[in-house]
Design a protein around this motif. Sequence first.
Motif, PDB file in Angstrom:
ATOM      1  N   THR A  10    -108.052 -81.006 -32.446  1.00 15.41           N
ATOM      2  CA  THR A  10    -106.833 -80.459 -31.835  1.00 15.41           C
ATOM      3  C   THR A  10    -106.364 -79.217 -32.578  1.00 15.41           C
ATOM      4  O   THR A  10    -105.969 -78.219 -31.955  1.00 15.41           O
ATOM      5  CB  THR A  10    -105.715 -81.511 -31.821  1.00 15.41           C
ATOM      6  OG1 THR A  10    -106.194 -82.712 -31.203  1.00 15.41           O
ATOM      7  CG2 THR A  10    -104.506 -81.011 -31.047  1.00 15.41           C
ATOM      8  N   ALA A  72    -102.214 -78.972 -26.790  1.00 12.94           N
ATOM      9  CA  ALA A  72    -102.817 -80.049 -27.566  1.00 12.94           C
ATOM     10  C   ALA A  72    -103.691 -80.954 -26.715  1.00 12.94           C
ATOM     11  O   ALA A  72    -104.607 -81.598 -27.235  1.00 12.94           O
ATOM     12  CB  ALA A  72    -101.732 -80.871 -28.269  1.00 12.94           C
ATOM     13  N   ILE A  73    -103.408 -81.021 -25.397  1.00 11.22           N
ATOM     14  CA  ILE A  73    -104.202 -81.916 -24.545  1.00 11.22           C
ATOM     15  C   ILE A  73    -104.489 -81.332 -23.159  1.00 11.22           C
ATOM     16  O   ILE A  73    -105.494 -81.682 -22.532  1.00 11.22           O
ATOM     17  CB  ILE A  73    -103.485 -83.274 -24.383  1.00 11.22           C
ATOM     18  CG1 ILE A  73    -104.458 -84.319 -23.827  1.00 11.22           C
ATOM     19  CG2 ILE A  73    -102.248 -83.143 -23.501  1.00 11.22           C
ATOM     20  CD1 ILE A  73    -103.925 -85.725 -23.875  1.00 11.22           C
ATOM     21  N   THR A  98    -101.747 -88.782 -32.516  1.00  7.57           N
ATOM     22  CA  THR A  98    -102.420 -87.795 -33.358  1.00  7.57           C
ATOM     23  C   THR A  98    -102.175 -86.386 -32.832  1.00  7.57           C
ATOM     24  O   THR A  98    -101.854 -85.465 -33.597  1.00  7.57           O
ATOM     25  CB  THR A  98    -103.925 -88.074 -33.421  1.00  7.57           C
ATOM     26  OG1 THR A  98    -104.146 -89.383 -33.943  1.00  7.57           O
ATOM     27  CG2 THR A  98    -104.626 -87.057 -34.303  1.00  7.57           C
ATOM     28  N   LYS A  99    -102.328 -86.223 -31.531  1.00  4.99           N
ATOM     29  CA  LYS A  99    -102.100 -84.906 -30.940  1.00  4.99           C
ATOM     30  C   LYS A  99    -100.638 -84.490 -31.071  1.00  4.99           C
ATOM     31  O   LYS A  99    -100.336 -83.303 -31.241  1.00  4.99           O
ATOM     32  CB  LYS A  99    -102.550 -84.912 -29.479  1.00  4.99           C
ATOM     33  CG  LYS A  99    -104.073 -84.941 -29.321  1.00  4.99           C
ATOM     34  CD  LYS A  99    -104.485 -84.876 -27.874  1.00  4.99           C
ATOM     35  CE  LYS A  99    -105.999 -84.732 -27.741  1.00  4.99           C
ATOM     36  NZ  LYS A  99    -106.487 -83.440 -28.265  1.00  4.99           N
ATOM     37  N   LEU A 149     -96.072 -82.180 -24.643  1.00  3.72           N
ATOM     38  CA  LEU A 149     -97.319 -82.941 -24.676  1.00  3.72           C
ATOM     39  C   LEU A 149     -97.377 -83.869 -23.465  1.00  3.72           C
ATOM     40  O   LEU A 149     -98.428 -84.028 -22.835  1.00  3.72           O
ATOM     41  CB  LEU A 149     -97.423 -83.745 -25.968  1.00  3.72           C
ATOM     42  CG  LEU A 149     -98.673 -84.623 -26.123  1.00  3.72           C
ATOM     43  CD1 LEU A 149     -99.933 -83.768 -26.186  1.00  3.72           C
ATOM     44  CD2 LEU A 149     -98.566 -85.496 -27.367  1.00  3.72           C
TER      45      LEU A 149
END
Length: 239
Positions: A10, A72-73, A98-99, A149
């Motif tokens: 990431t 991040a995703i 985590t992200k 996120l």
Amino acid sequence: MYDPTVARLTYRALLGRRRALILGALPLLLIVLSIAVRALTGADDQTASDVLGGFAIATMVPIIGVIAGTGAIGPEIDDGSVVYLLSKPLKRPTIIFTKLIVAIAVTMVFSAVPTLIAGLILNGNGQQIAVAYTVAALVSSIAYAALFLLLGTVSRHAVVFGLVYALVWEALFGSLVPGARTLSVQQWSLAVAHKVAGGDLVTSTVSLPTATVLLVAVTVLATWYAGQKLRSLKLAGEE
């Protein structure tokens, strides 16, 4: 709840050359603006508060939050590479958490650090203004990262929706419609900053207890729901 491999991937995605240039543009502009303002007006507490509140907290932090949170995703979902991540023996909440940590760290570094530097340039932290706005940047970084996120998990247009929230809802409606300020991450963070600075230079329309509850609630709920959506995304792929 934290996986180093996911974190490393990431960080690599967020801090690639192109994205790092985008992340660094606004902090650089803030510092250049602060130098220019200090040279023209000298050390003035009200001016420092106006620059940090009007540019750093109202514009720079949410935009960086959008870039880091969705980045991040979101790209992994868009190009389908998230399937490979989901195929690993990792719990979905672990991936999201985590992200989130990575997104928070990146947002803090690219927003809170330049905010502190700009504040010191503008008035040398007179009346704790630099520290107060730095705390606001740190606090809002957490909520923005979680919120964006989540957007990156549920929508392919997360960046657009994030910018609409940050620049239209908070900046436009927040300044015109008093009730909208209650649902503003910016105002929540300013409530914390007001406690740090005291006085009337840093103000918020939301009380500190309310702001604290809403900051925690949004962060926790957004993170939890993102984990649930990621779990359902896996199930959809398996079907």
